[in-house]
Design a protein around this motif. Sequence first.
Motif, PDB file in Angstrom:
ATOM      1  N   GLU A 134       5.104  -5.195   0.535  1.00  0.00           N
ATOM      2  CA  GLU A 134       5.132  -5.199   1.998  1.00  0.00           C
ATOM      3  C   GLU A 134       4.056  -4.231   2.519  1.00  0.00           C
ATOM      4  O   GLU A 134       3.748  -3.238   1.879  1.00  0.00           O
ATOM      5  N   PRO A 135       3.481  -4.527   3.674  1.00  0.00           N
ATOM      6  CA  PRO A 135       2.413  -3.673   4.200  1.00  0.00           C
ATOM      7  C   PRO A 135       2.948  -2.320   4.673  1.00  0.00           C
ATOM      8  O   PRO A 135       4.100  -2.201   5.093  1.00  0.00           O
ATOM      9  N   VAL A 136       2.093  -1.308   4.611  1.00  0.00           N
ATOM     10  CA  VAL A 136       2.440   0.038   5.079  1.00  0.00           C
ATOM     11  C   VAL A 136       1.845   0.192   6.469  1.00  0.00           C
ATOM     12  O   VAL A 136       0.678  -0.119   6.692  1.00  0.00           O
ATOM     13  N   SER A 137       2.656   0.656   7.429  1.00  0.00           N
ATOM     14  CA  SER A 137       2.170   0.797   8.799  1.00  0.00           C
ATOM     15  C   SER A 137       1.087   1.871   8.866  1.00  0.00           C
ATOM     16  O   SER A 137       1.006   2.767   8.019  1.00  0.00           O
ATOM     17  N   LEU A 138       0.266   1.797   9.891  1.00  0.00           N
ATOM     18  CA  LEU A 138      -0.836   2.726  10.054  1.00  0.00           C
ATOM     19  C   LEU A 138      -0.339   4.155  10.246  1.00  0.00           C
ATOM     20  O   LEU A 138      -0.912   5.100   9.688  1.00  0.00           O
ATOM     21  N   SER A 139       0.736   4.324  10.995  1.00  0.00           N
ATOM     22  CA  SER A 139       1.262   5.681  11.199  1.00  0.00           C
ATOM     23  C   SER A 139       1.786   6.260   9.887  1.00  0.00           C
ATOM     24  O   SER A 139       1.597   7.449   9.599  1.00  0.00           O
ATOM     25  N   ASP A 140       2.430   5.405   9.065  1.00  0.00           N
ATOM     26  CA  ASP A 140       2.900   5.870   7.753  1.00  0.00           C
ATOM     27  C   ASP A 140       1.717   6.204   6.836  1.00  0.00           C
ATOM     28  O   ASP A 140       1.759   7.181   6.090  1.00  0.00           O
ATOM     29  N   GLN A 141       0.666   5.400   6.900  1.00  0.00           N
ATOM     30  CA  GLN A 141      -0.532   5.684   6.096  1.00  0.00           C
ATOM     31  C   GLN A 141      -1.130   7.035   6.492  1.00  0.00           C
ATOM     32  O   GLN A 141      -1.505   7.843   5.642  1.00  0.00           O
ATOM     33  N   ARG A 142      -1.221   7.265   7.795  1.00  0.00           N
ATOM     34  CA  ARG A 142      -1.784   8.519   8.297  1.00  0.00           C
ATOM     35  C   ARG A 142      -0.933   9.705   7.865  1.00  0.00           C
ATOM     36  O   ARG A 142      -1.452  10.729   7.415  1.00  0.00           O
ATOM     37  N   GLN A 143       0.370   9.582   7.977  1.00  0.00           N
ATOM     38  CA  GLN A 143       1.272  10.674   7.598  1.00  0.00           C
ATOM     39  C   GLN A 143       1.183  10.939   6.097  1.00  0.00           C
ATOM     40  O   GLN A 143       1.090  12.096   5.665  1.00  0.00           O
ATOM     41  N   LEU A 144       1.169   9.895   5.292  1.00  0.00           N
ATOM     42  CA  LEU A 144       1.066  10.049   3.844  1.00  0.00           C
ATOM     43  C   LEU A 144      -0.264  10.688   3.453  1.00  0.00           C
ATOM     44  O   LEU A 144      -0.322  11.562   2.591  1.00  0.00           O
ATOM     45  N   PHE A 145      -1.340  10.271   4.120  1.00  0.00           N
ATOM     46  CA  PHE A 145      -2.654  10.851   3.849  1.00  0.00           C
ATOM     47  C   PHE A 145      -2.648  12.347   4.160  1.00  0.00           C
ATOM     48  O   PHE A 145      -3.151  13.152   3.365  1.00  0.00           O
ATOM     49  N   CYS A 146      -2.109  12.726   5.319  1.00  0.00           N
ATOM     50  CA  CYS A 146      -2.070  14.146   5.696  1.00  0.00           C
ATOM     51  C   CYS A 146      -1.244  14.968   4.704  1.00  0.00           C
ATOM     52  O   CYS A 146      -1.638  16.084   4.339  1.00  0.00           O
TER      53      CYS A 146
END
Length: 160
Positions: A134-146
């Motif tokens: 399933e795709p990862v939302s952009l906000s979740d991607q940003r939070q995980l990256f940080c």
Amino acid sequence: MTCPHCASATTKEQAQKTALGYRPFRCSACKRLFNERTGTPFNFLENSTDIVLLVVLWRLRYKLSLRDLAEMFLERGWEFTHEAVREWKTRFAPLMTVRYYPMHGFGSFDSVACFCCAFDELCNYFCPRATAGEPVSLSDQRQLFCERLTALQLMMRMAS
């Protein structure tokens, strides 16, 4: 503009322009007439500098034949022969060519391999992975990256 013949700075710009639109100058010291191209590799060209450099660039970049280039520019209103293209390439290609050194800065292939492995590992570390596709939302991607960036910075501080 300084005179290319006597290097004097006392020159006067003339009112008329050359056939190709370049500004002519007259030197007050040696009384010689010259233009912006005098003393450069582009002197004595019968075509515009922009066109000549574009022809050479296309010859180097796209590996077009000499005759194809002459024909392409003939359709655009610029008439010259394939021999002119050959002469321009010989004359101006050394001015335009920049050497590419892919291993510049690396001592050996082992160093390159080590760098590439580390780079891939770092990219995979920051790449968000979804479970079950399933795709990862952009906000979740940003939070995980940080979060991962903060953890990596902390590890780097502890290592130094």
